[in-house]
Design an enzyme around this catalytic site. Structure first.
Site, short mmCIF file in Angstrom:
data_model
loop_
_atom_site.label_atom_id
_atom_site.label_comp_id
_atom_site.label_asym_id
_atom_site.label_seq_id
_atom_site.Cartn_x
_atom_site.Cartn_y
_atom_site.Cartn_z
CD GLU A 52 47.69 98.43 67.47
OE1 GLU A 52 48.20 97.45 66.90
OE2 GLU A 52 46.96 98.33 68.46
CG ASP A 53 46.93 96.68 63.34
OD1 ASP A 53 46.72 97.21 64.45
OD2 ASP A 53 46.38 95.61 63.00
CG ASP A 73 38.35 100.84 66.31
OD1 ASP A 73 37.51 101.52 66.92
OD2 ASP A 73 38.05 100.08 65.39
NE ARG A 114 47.11 88.12 61.20
CZ ARG A 114 46.78 88.96 62.18
NH1 ARG A 114 47.03 90.25 62.03
NH2 ARG A 114 46.20 88.54 63.28
N GLY A 154 41.03 103.07 71.05
CA GLY A 154 42.15 103.60 71.82
C GLY A 154 42.43 102.82 73.09
N GLY A 207 48.92 92.29 64.11
CA GLY A 207 48.52 93.21 63.05
C GLY A 207 49.58 94.14 62.52
CE LYS A 237 38.38 101.37 61.90
NZ LYS A 237 37.43 100.29 62.24
CB THR A 287 44.21 97.75 72.48
OG1 THR A 287 43.00 97.00 72.54
CG2 THR A 287 45.41 96.82 72.42
#
Length: 178
Positions: free
Chosen positions: A101-102, A105, A167, A107, A46, A133, A109
């Site tokens: 990171e892209d 969310d 993507r 958190g 990503g 987010k 990962t």
């Protein structure tokens, strides 16, 4: 038939460019006095488009490396099973490292990757995410460089995907049910 379609634009190309330039300037200011090697570590897949733009916006000598993890599979909701798919090629010991990171969310990962990289004893370890987010966090995590905070919507484009699709969209859009 595809159950999802591209919805409204959340972050247009102009805002994307401005955000990347701002983050590049912040990183430059934070590391311009360092005498250590700066390594930008991208979380594939990503982050690859964001990271490519970001490293061009950082006016410092640097190297890049990548790590691949999986937590979504072909779904739209991250699960707690974070799987390491590909590790770094180089040592980060005693180096300045920024993990890119892209989107952050839940958190989970990103926190797992930060812990893993921290155990490798970098001199400094920073984190950077194009999107965040905060309303979705289930673990406490501090991101050092955040591009844009968004609401709880599943987004694609600018490197982010659904089932490996979308993507290549040059902006960030909401994925909607057809």
């Amino acid at each position: 038939m595809n159950k999802y379609k591209i919805g409204r634009v959340l972050v247009n190309e102009e805002k994307t460019k401005e955000t990347v330039e701002r983050l590049g300037r912040q990183i430059y200011e934070d590391f311009k006095e360092s005498n250590r090697e700066l390594i930008i570590v991208g979380l594939l897949k990503g982050s690859f488009i964001f990271m490519a733009d970001l490293v061009r916006a950082i006016d410092l000598p640097l190297t890049v490396d990548f790590i691949t993890v999986s937590s979504y599979g072909n779904g739209t909701v991250s699960n707690s099973n974070v799987k390491l798919v590909m590790d770094l090629d180089t040592s980060i010991e005693d180096k300045d490292v920024i993990i890119v990171e892209d989107i952050v969310d839940t958190g989970r990962t990103f926190k797992k990757i930060i812990q893993m990289m921290s155990n490798r004893q970098p001199h400094t370890l920073k984190s950077c995410s194009f999107l965040s987010k905060p309303s979705r966090r289930v673990v406490e995590i501090e991101v050092d460089y955040i591009g844009v905070e968004i609401e709880d919507e599943f987004v694609v484009g600018y490197g982010m995907d659904y089932a490996q699709r979308y993507r290549n969209i040059p902006c960030v859009t909401v994925l909607e049910e057809s």
